[in-house]
Design a protein around this motif. Structure first.
Motif, PDB file in Angstrom:
ATOM      1  N   GLY A  66      19.710 -25.116  -1.993  1.00 63.70           N
ATOM      2  CA  GLY A  66      18.417 -24.635  -1.539  1.00 63.70           C
ATOM      3  C   GLY A  66      18.464 -23.457  -0.580  1.00 63.70           C
ATOM      4  O   GLY A  66      17.407 -23.028  -0.086  1.00 63.70           O
ATOM      5  N   ARG A  67      19.617 -22.902  -0.312  1.00 62.15           N
ATOM      6  CA  ARG A  67      19.718 -21.827   0.667  1.00 62.15           C
ATOM      7  C   ARG A  67      19.468 -20.442   0.072  1.00 62.15           C
ATOM      8  O   ARG A  67      19.086 -19.511   0.801  1.00 62.15           O
ATOM      9  N   PHE A  68      19.701 -20.279  -1.223  1.00 60.54           N
ATOM     10  CA  PHE A  68      19.590 -18.968  -1.861  1.00 60.54           C
ATOM     11  C   PHE A  68      18.438 -18.969  -2.868  1.00 60.54           C
ATOM     12  O   PHE A  68      18.098 -20.008  -3.450  1.00 60.54           O
ATOM     13  N   THR A  69      17.896 -17.769  -3.111  1.00 62.68           N
ATOM     14  CA  THR A  69      16.852 -17.605  -4.125  1.00 62.68           C
ATOM     15  C   THR A  69      17.142 -16.358  -4.945  1.00 62.68           C
ATOM     16  O   THR A  69      17.304 -15.269  -4.383  1.00 62.68           O
ATOM     17  N   TYR A  80      17.484  -9.675  -7.446  1.00 58.54           N
ATOM     18  CA  TYR A  80      17.736  -9.896  -6.031  1.00 58.54           C
ATOM     19  C   TYR A  80      18.387 -11.259  -5.813  1.00 58.54           C
ATOM     20  O   TYR A  80      18.212 -12.183  -6.600  1.00 58.54           O
ATOM     21  N   LEU A  81      19.101 -11.366  -4.694  1.00 56.19           N
ATOM     22  CA  LEU A  81      19.598 -12.655  -4.244  1.00 56.19           C
ATOM     23  C   LEU A  81      19.329 -12.739  -2.746  1.00 56.19           C
ATOM     24  O   LEU A  81      19.974 -12.039  -1.952  1.00 56.19           O
ATOM     25  N   GLN A  82      18.365 -13.561  -2.381  1.00 62.16           N
ATOM     26  CA  GLN A  82      18.065 -13.814  -0.981  1.00 62.16           C
ATOM     27  C   GLN A  82      18.934 -14.971  -0.516  1.00 62.16           C
ATOM     28  O   GLN A  82      18.860 -16.064  -1.092  1.00 62.16           O
ATOM     29  N   MET A  83      19.729 -14.728   0.504  1.00 64.27           N
ATOM     30  CA  MET A  83      20.658 -15.743   0.995  1.00 64.27           C
ATOM     31  C   MET A  83      20.317 -16.076   2.440  1.00 64.27           C
ATOM     32  O   MET A  83      20.349 -15.198   3.307  1.00 64.27           O
ATOM     33  N   ASN A  84      19.973 -17.321   2.677  1.00 63.29           N
ATOM     34  CA  ASN A  84      19.641 -17.808   4.009  1.00 63.29           C
ATOM     35  C   ASN A  84      20.645 -18.861   4.444  1.00 63.29           C
ATOM     36  O   ASN A  84      21.388 -19.405   3.629  1.00 63.29           O
ATOM     37  N   SER A  85      20.642 -19.157   5.721  1.00 66.21           N
ATOM     38  CA  SER A  85      21.531 -20.199   6.278  1.00 66.21           C
ATOM     39  C   SER A  85      22.969 -19.996   5.820  1.00 66.21           C
ATOM     40  O   SER A  85      23.638 -20.936   5.375  1.00 66.21           O
ATOM     41  N   LEU A  86      23.444 -18.796   5.943  1.00 68.78           N
ATOM     42  CA  LEU A  86      24.785 -18.470   5.456  1.00 68.78           C
ATOM     43  C   LEU A  86      25.855 -19.180   6.265  1.00 68.78           C
ATOM     44  O   LEU A  86      25.701 -19.401   7.486  1.00 68.78           O
ATOM     45  N   LYS A  87      26.928 -19.525   5.564  1.00 65.98           N
ATOM     46  CA  LYS A  87      28.044 -20.236   6.164  1.00 65.98           C
ATOM     47  C   LYS A  87      29.323 -19.398   5.994  1.00 65.98           C
ATOM     48  O   LYS A  87      29.407 -18.583   5.070  1.00 65.98           O
ATOM     49  N   PRO A  88      30.320 -19.615   6.826  1.00 60.12           N
ATOM     50  CA  PRO A  88      31.583 -18.872   6.654  1.00 60.12           C
ATOM     51  C   PRO A  88      32.184 -19.039   5.262  1.00 60.12           C
ATOM     52  O   PRO A  88      32.788 -18.093   4.735  1.00 60.12           O
ATOM     53  N   GLU A  89      31.986 -20.189   4.650  1.00 64.06           N
ATOM     54  CA  GLU A  89      32.530 -20.411   3.307  1.00 64.06           C
ATOM     55  C   GLU A  89      31.789 -19.627   2.226  1.00 64.06           C
ATOM     56  O   GLU A  89      32.213 -19.617   1.065  1.00 64.06           O
ATOM     57  N   ASP A  90      30.697 -18.967   2.581  1.00 64.96           N
ATOM     58  CA  ASP A  90      30.015 -18.082   1.639  1.00 64.96           C
ATOM     59  C   ASP A  90      30.670 -16.695   1.584  1.00 64.96           C
ATOM     60  O   ASP A  90      30.267 -15.853   0.767  1.00 64.96           O
TER      61      ASP A  90
END
Length: 124
Positions: A66-69, A80-90
């Motif tokens: 649920g973090r990306f759209t 487009y790729l909206q990326m929220n709540s990014l983590k180091p593993e991303d």
């Protein structure tokens, strides 16, 4: 000749957001499904998100949670790729790709054309 050009990558702190864009040219964009993949050092390329030709159907990798759209604007030939709540593993190189199908595809080998990639780095 089909060309895909990604933009929007960069360095962001954990919990932050980025929006990737991919501009397509060379064929009728609105006929084909699109996908975002990523590849971290030493790992295989994996599907992040995919969208069908119209934008009406989307699918995500299990790790997205649920973090990306993913979205597309067929008038602008852009996905487009909206990326929220990014983590180091991303942290990875993110690639835009397109298929020769209208419906969603999940496998790397089903994508015919690829962009050059954009680096996303998430610091802890």
């Amino acid at each position: 000749q089909v060309q895909l050009v990604e933009s929007g990558g960069g360095l962001v702190q954990a919990g932050g957001s980025l929006r990737l864009s991919c501009a397509a040219s060379g064929r009728t964009f609105s006929r084909y499904s699109m996908g975002w993949f990523r590849q971290a050092p030493g790992k295989e390329r994996e599907l992040v998100a995919a969208i069908n030709y119209s934008g009406g159907f989307t699918r995500y990798g299990e790790f997205v949670k649920g973090r990306f759209t993913i979205s597309r604007d067929n008038a602008k030939n852009t996905v487009y790729l909206q990326m929220n709540s990014l983590k180091p593993e991303d942290t990875a190189v993110y690639y835009c790709a397109t298929t020769s199908y209208g419906n969603i595809r999940f496998k790397v080998e089903e994508y015919d054309y690829w962009g050059q990639g954009t680096q996303v780095t998430v610091s802890s």
